[in-house]
Design an enzyme around this catalytic site. Structure first.
Site, PDB file in Angstrom:
ATOM      1  N   GLU A 228      -2.533  13.034  10.372  1.00  0.00           N
ATOM      2  CA  GLU A 228      -2.515  13.586   9.016  1.00  0.00           C
ATOM      3  C   GLU A 228      -3.511  12.821   8.161  1.00  0.00           C
ATOM      4  OE1 GLU A 228       1.348  13.579   7.171  1.00  0.00           O
ATOM      5  OE2 GLU A 228       2.374  14.074   9.044  1.00  0.00           O
TER       6      GLU A 228
ATOM      7  N   GLU B  64       6.665   9.757  11.906  1.00  0.00           N
ATOM      8  CA  GLU B  64       6.656   8.467  11.228  1.00  0.00           C
ATOM      9  C   GLU B  64       8.021   7.766  11.318  1.00  0.00           C
ATOM     10  OE1 GLU B  64       5.230   9.349   7.257  1.00  0.00           O
ATOM     11  OE2 GLU B  64       3.165   9.463   7.966  1.00  0.00           O
TER      12      GLU B  64
END
Length: 502
Positions: free
Chosen positions: A286, A143
């Site tokens: 995720e 991220e």
């Protein structure tokens, strides 16, 4: 509602100072040069995988965890770092692996091909081959475009990928191992899914990134967390976070969205389409639901969400309104095990995402669609003796505050907070839970239950209802902690840069 949800998986840290020089055109040119060497494109079968994080006070042996994966027919695993003990345990298992590179290593990897060569040699080449680990992906950062990072890492991403791709070519691995970048869903936004677009400040770098992914046959990896949308917005409809239907559907032209996942996913599809890559394969890196540490984070909600996810997204194969009959390539549940040492910066729930507790015991019945109707527990887990540290009934708790602070600063007491499973066990129960958490962390050292005479050891399990007083495990793997490993990795890379005067 806008379709972005902030979901940090790691605390914000200072970015390294090294940068790569060169224009975006040179970067793209380097990408094209690297791509001509890659002739094979790996096409993955759609499947359920899991994220295996290791930020825990009570670690199982990696071999125990690999056996747990195999017993549950889980064939795909995503790692957040190249842990040597974990990679060795995965060798010969047949489990497909995505190996992560921490954001803090991107600057060094972006600045030198020798640095990327060293990383690939130490963390990939060492473990692949006949009888080795089946590494399919390298996740470049985690991220890195997260808004809370304030542009610390984003300029390093594409240059690091260029260097790593060239390193894979030189290692004769580029046709099999693909580079990806797990992105948070806050990289794109819209009022309705069909209007999805990447954040304006990311347009240029996302154009470069998806071009790279497309040329290399790699998917776009995104992390989607409906729980965090619900947790961070009191106006977010609770039923819209799940897959059971909603009284608050989102209308987008002829399309109707009844759950947050489909809306979020199609917002990404629309954003990719605006860049000319509307058919790019997508992997869910995720997704999950925590079981403790916040209101709404409980065993029932986690079971309903994860079972609904598997049924709706993976097993049905019906896709979404913008991608009918085309589900994500893979879906990686977050996560396999609870991680009691993680930062609680996002919230106390951050330590409770596992479908298994820290010791590999299933928290609830879950059918992964892999041949078993429910999860199988880890086998042959070696526990410490069945004893606990509790508050001494005859002790004066007036002076207990400092002791509780000491215990909870070192150990995990997040279940005691509002919304937690141990929030309602009373003052002495809170003290006992804190004392025991510290006692188990110290491997039941006798002195660790003293607390100036306020603690005592008991052989009667003090667990109450859903509030579980843990007993530690003894089969703890040796080795460095995660942050120590990536620091050592950076030091080795910087040493090589100095040694060869790059």
């Amino acid at each position: 509602m806008k379709y972005h949800c902030w979901s940090p998986r790691e605390p914000k840290m200072a970015a390294p100072s090294a940068r790569i020089s060169g224009s975006p055109l040179l970067v793209v040119g380097a990408v094209v040069t690297a791509m001509v060497f890659s002739s094979l494109v790996f096409v993955a079968e759609s499947a359920i995988g899991v994220n295996w994080g290791t930020v825990s006070f009570h670690k199982l042996r990696p071999s125990t965890v690999v056996d747990l994966l195999k017993d549950n027919n889980i064939q795909k695993v995503k790692l957040f770092e190249a842990d040597p003990l974990v990679l060795r345990a995965l060798m010969g298992s047949g489990i497909q692996v995505m190996v992560g590179i921490p954001n803090e290593m991107l600057a060094a990897l972006s600045s030198s091909s020798a640095a990327s060569d060293l990383w690939v040699r130490q963390n990939i080449s060492t473990y692949v081959g006949k009888g080795g680990a089946d590494i399919r992906y390298i996740a470049v950062g985690n991220e890195p475009f997260l808004t809370s990072y304030a542009d610390q890492f984003q300029s390093y991403v594409v240059p690091a990928m260029v260097n790593l791709q060239q390193s894979l070519v030189r290692a004769n691995l580029a046709g099999y191992i693909k580079l990806v970048v797990p992105c948070n869903a806050d990289a794109y936004e819209a009022n309705v899914p069909s209007e999805g677009a990447f954040r304006p400040e990311l347009t240029q770098i996302m154009t470069q990134l998806v071009s790279f992914l497309n040329q290399n046959g790699s998917p776009f990896v995104v992390n989607i967390y409906p729980f965090l949308s619900l947790y961070g917005n009191s106006d977010f409809p609770q039923d819209y976070a799940f897959f059971e239907g909603t009284t608050h559907p989102v209308m987008d032209g002829a399309n109707t969205y009844t759950n947050a996942f489909d809306g979020n996913f199609d917002t990404l599809v629309a954003a990719l389409s605006k860049l000319g890559y509307g058919n790019m394969p997508i992997v869910i890196g995720e997704i999950g639901w925590p079981t403790d540490g916040a209101v709404g984070a409980n065993l029932t909600a986690a079971r309903v969400f994860n079972q609904g996810l598997i049924k709706h997204v993976v097993l049905s194969n019906k896709g979404t309104p913008l991608r009918p009959n085309v589900p994500p390539m893979d879906v990686y549940l977050f996560s396999l095990l609870d991680e009691g040492a993680k930062s609680t910066l996002p919230g106390n729930f951050e330590r409770h995402w596992g479908i298994f507790s820290f010791d590999g015991q299933a928290k609830y019945a879950l059918d992964l669609g892999l041949g078993h109707k429910k999860l199988k527990n880890a086998k042959n887990v070696q526990y410490l003796p069945a004893r606990w540290c509790i508050a001494n009934p005859s002790g004066d708790l007036a002076a207990v505050a400092n002791h509780m602070k000491l215990a909870c600063n070192a150990a995990d007491c997040t279940t005691l907070n509002y919304g937690g499973s141990c929030n309602a066990i009373g003052e002495k129960g809170n003290v006992s839970y804190a004392f025991n958490s510290y006692y188990q962390l110290q491997m039941q050292n006798e002195r660790s239950c003293n607390f100036d005479g306020l603690g005592m050891v008991t052989f009667l399990d003090p667990s109450v209802g859903d509030c579980r007083f843990l007993v530690g495990v003894t089969d703890i793997s040796s080795g460095f902690r995660p942050y120590q490993r990536w620091v050592i990795g950076c030091i080795l890379i910087l040493w090589q840069l100095w040694a060869f005067r790059i």
